[in-house]
Design a protein around this motif. Structure first.
Motif, short mmCIF file in Angstrom:
data_model
loop_
_atom_site.label_atom_id
_atom_site.label_comp_id
_atom_site.label_asym_id
_atom_site.label_seq_id
_atom_site.Cartn_x
_atom_site.Cartn_y
_atom_site.Cartn_z
N ASP A 1 6.18 8.94 -16.41
CA ASP A 1 7.34 8.09 -16.20
C ASP A 1 7.02 6.68 -16.68
OD1 ASP A 1 9.50 6.65 -15.30
OD2 ASP A 1 9.71 7.86 -13.48
N GLU A 2 7.84 6.16 -17.59
CA GLU A 2 7.57 4.84 -18.16
C GLU A 2 7.71 3.72 -17.13
OE1 GLU A 2 10.53 3.37 -20.87
OE2 GLU A 2 11.98 4.88 -20.18
N TYR A 3 8.35 4.04 -16.01
CA TYR A 3 8.54 3.02 -14.98
C TYR A 3 7.38 2.95 -13.99
CZ TYR A 3 13.31 3.13 -16.76
OH TYR A 3 14.40 3.09 -17.58
N PRO B 1 4.67 -0.25 -14.64
CA PRO B 1 5.03 -1.57 -14.07
C PRO B 1 4.95 -1.60 -12.55
CG PRO B 1 6.60 -0.92 -15.77
CD PRO B 1 5.73 0.27 -15.51
N ILE B 2 5.35 -0.49 -11.90
CA ILE B 2 5.28 -0.44 -10.44
C ILE B 2 3.84 -0.58 -9.98
CG2 ILE B 2 5.61 1.03 -8.41
CD1 ILE B 2 8.06 2.19 -9.78
N GLU B 3 2.93 0.17 -10.61
CA GLU B 3 1.53 0.11 -10.21
C GLU B 3 0.93 -1.27 -10.47
OE1 GLU B 3 -0.18 3.31 -12.40
OE2 GLU B 3 0.26 4.81 -10.86
N HIS B 4 1.23 -1.83 -11.64
CA HIS B 4 0.68 -3.13 -11.99
C HIS B 4 1.19 -4.22 -11.05
CE1 HIS B 4 -0.10 -1.69 -16.39
NE2 HIS B 4 -1.10 -1.37 -15.57
N ARG B 5 2.48 -4.18 -10.75
CA ARG B 5 3.05 -5.20 -9.87
C ARG B 5 2.53 -5.06 -8.44
NH1 ARG B 5 4.82 -9.63 -12.45
NH2 ARG B 5 6.13 -9.06 -14.23
N SER B 6 2.41 -3.84 -7.96
CA SER B 6 1.91 -3.66 -6.59
C SER B 6 0.44 -4.06 -6.50
CB SER B 6 2.11 -2.22 -6.14
OG SER B 6 1.44 -1.31 -7.00
N GLN C 1 0.82 -1.21 0.00
CA GLN C 1 0.00 0.00 0.00
C GLN C 1 0.85 1.26 0.00
OE1 GLN C 1 -2.40 -0.82 3.44
NE2 GLN C 1 -4.04 -1.78 2.25
N VAL C 2 2.00 1.21 0.68
CA VAL C 2 2.92 2.35 0.64
C VAL C 2 3.46 2.56 -0.77
CG1 VAL C 2 5.15 3.21 1.46
CG2 VAL C 2 3.56 2.15 3.07
N ILE C 3 3.85 1.46 -1.42
CA ILE C 3 4.35 1.56 -2.80
C ILE C 3 3.26 2.13 -3.71
CG2 ILE C 3 5.15 0.23 -4.77
CD1 ILE C 3 6.39 -1.74 -2.77
N GLN C 4 2.03 1.62 -3.55
CA GLN C 4 0.93 2.12 -4.38
C GLN C 4 0.70 3.61 -4.14
OE1 GLN C 4 -2.01 -0.72 -2.99
NE2 GLN C 4 -2.07 -1.73 -4.99
N GLY C 5 0.78 4.01 -2.88
CA GLY C 5 0.56 5.42 -2.57
C GLY C 5 1.58 6.33 -3.21
N TYR C 6 2.87 5.97 -3.10
CA TYR C 6 3.92 6.79 -3.71
C TYR C 6 3.84 6.75 -5.23
CZ TYR C 6 6.34 7.90 0.63
OH TYR C 6 6.66 8.41 1.86
N ALA C 7 3.49 5.61 -5.79
CA ALA C 7 3.34 5.52 -7.25
C ALA C 7 2.22 6.43 -7.73
CB ALA C 7 3.07 4.08 -7.67
N THR C 8 1.12 6.48 -6.96
CA THR C 8 0.01 7.37 -7.32
C THR C 8 0.44 8.83 -7.26
OG1 THR C 8 -1.59 5.77 -6.48
CG2 THR C 8 -2.34 8.04 -6.73
N LEU C 9 1.19 9.20 -6.21
CA LEU C 9 1.67 10.58 -6.09
C LEU C 9 2.60 10.95 -7.24
CD1 LEU C 9 2.40 10.77 -2.25
CD2 LEU C 9 0.51 11.82 -3.49
#
Length: 366
Positions: free
Chosen positions: A184-186, A189-194, A167-175
């Protein structure tokens, strides 16, 4: 298991009670033998009777010595002692009652003492052996319960911490995604994997509840589950053609973890295909008591020697974990899974579910 304080204090003496029983049987048998010799003289039958009684007495003594050296707990030791005493008293009373009835009828009863000794000693031995098995079974149940509690805690602890981190990763990815900068092309993948990890944690909760026995199979409608899993695979593999014939209002005996069955079968059908235009077919058959869901592909197929052992891999192994999970779930549902060759090529996997009683099938009355 809690035991009374006095039992714990004299735990070391508990096996001695059975030894005392054995010695008592031997003493009574010797007195009976002496009386028989006095009346009948030394003969084969009195000696045989004494040998039988002495063997039973030695068996009781042996049981007591074994119990003293065994790894049974205090509670288990007293369980064996109680069962042995209970067996001796119970069978002795039955024998005495039989003799009493005969005497009340005015009949002569010969050899009653021998019968009483044999029945009481045999009951003590039988009760002691039964007590040993009962104590071991109780210990196995307690150990299994402790292991289950530990696994439940470990599973809950792991899910809680991994889900929080996700959830922390998802939150920062959303921000990051909401910034006004260039995309950002990266980030994708971060959102999909999390998201996938969070979904996996939810699935693991369902599976852990299922395997812990907290969720029993119940009537549920699965056509929407099948179609949802097909849509998920289709969105990730747009090169795959799906041929679907799944009726609505399809009720089977399952749990919410049934989605893992269809997700694994569909994923296997797609991932193991080596062609450029894969075709995956999904269709359903109904019988009066079962529902069969077929998942077929036109890939390279599975070798016969592999098919023979396809469902043998344990769920915790790295190989065939998906199909092992399918087999485990279907066993829990009281169903089955089988695999065969597709025509002209490929593989067909069939999962067979039990149908609910007719009054619990909703609109599924076929």
């Amino acid at each position: 298991m809690d035991v009374p304080a006095w039992e714990r204090r004299v735990a070391d003496s508990a096996p001695s009670l059975i030894v005392v029983l054995g010695v008592s049987v031997a003493a009574v048998s010797l007195a009976y033998f002496a009386r028989e010799v006095e009346l009948l003289g030394v003969g084969a039958l009195p000696v045989l009777s004494f040998a039988l009684c002495l063997a039973l007495a030695l068996a009781l003594v042996g049981l007591g010595h074994w119990l003293a050296d065994s790894a049974l707990s205090v509670a288990g030791t007293w369980t064996v002692v109680r069962w042995s005493l209970g067996g001796m008293i119970g069978f002795g009373l039955l024998s005495a009652l039989t003799v009493g009835i005969r005497l009340a009828e005015g009949r002569a009863v010969d050899g009653a003492a021998l019968g009483l000794i044999v029945m009481a000693a045999g009951g003590g031995i039988g009760g002691g052996v039964a007590g040993v098995y009962y104590a071991r079974a109780n210990r196995a149940v307690r150990e299994a319960s402790h292991r289950r509690d530990a696994l439940v805690f470990l599973n809950s602890h792991l899910r809680h911490n991994v889900l929080n981190a996700t959830q922390v990763i998802q939150g920062y990815a959303t921000l990051l995604g909401e910034r006004g900068d260039e995309p950002d092309e990266y980030l994708d993948p971060i959102e999909h994997r999390s998201d996938a990890i969070a979904s996996l944690i939810d699935d693991m909760k369902e599976l852990s509840d299922l395997f812990a026995g907290e969720r029993a199979p119940a009537p549920m409608e699965v056509s929407t589950v099948v179609l949802r899993e097909i849509d998920a695979i289709r969105s990730a593999h747009d090169e795959v053609t799906f041929e679907v014939d799944v009726p609505s209002e399809l009720y089977v005996m399952a749990t919410s973890a049934v989605s893992a069955v269809f997700a694994n079968l569909l994923q296997n059908a797609v991932e193991h295909h080596d062609g450029t235009d894969p075709v995956v077919s999904v269709w359903v058959e109904r019988t009066p008591r079962t529902v069969l869901v077929h998942v077929a592909d036109d890939g390279p197929g599975i070798r016969d020697d592999v098919k023979e052992h396809l469902f043998d891999s344990p769920i915790e192994s790295g190989e065939g974990r998906g199909i092992a999970l399918v087999k485990t779930l279907m066993n829990h549902y009281g169903g089955d899974v089988s695999v065969s060759d597709n025509d002209p090529g490929g593989t067909v996997v069939v999962v067979e579910f039990r149908r609910p009683p007719p009054d619990e099938r909703g609109a599924d009355r076929q």
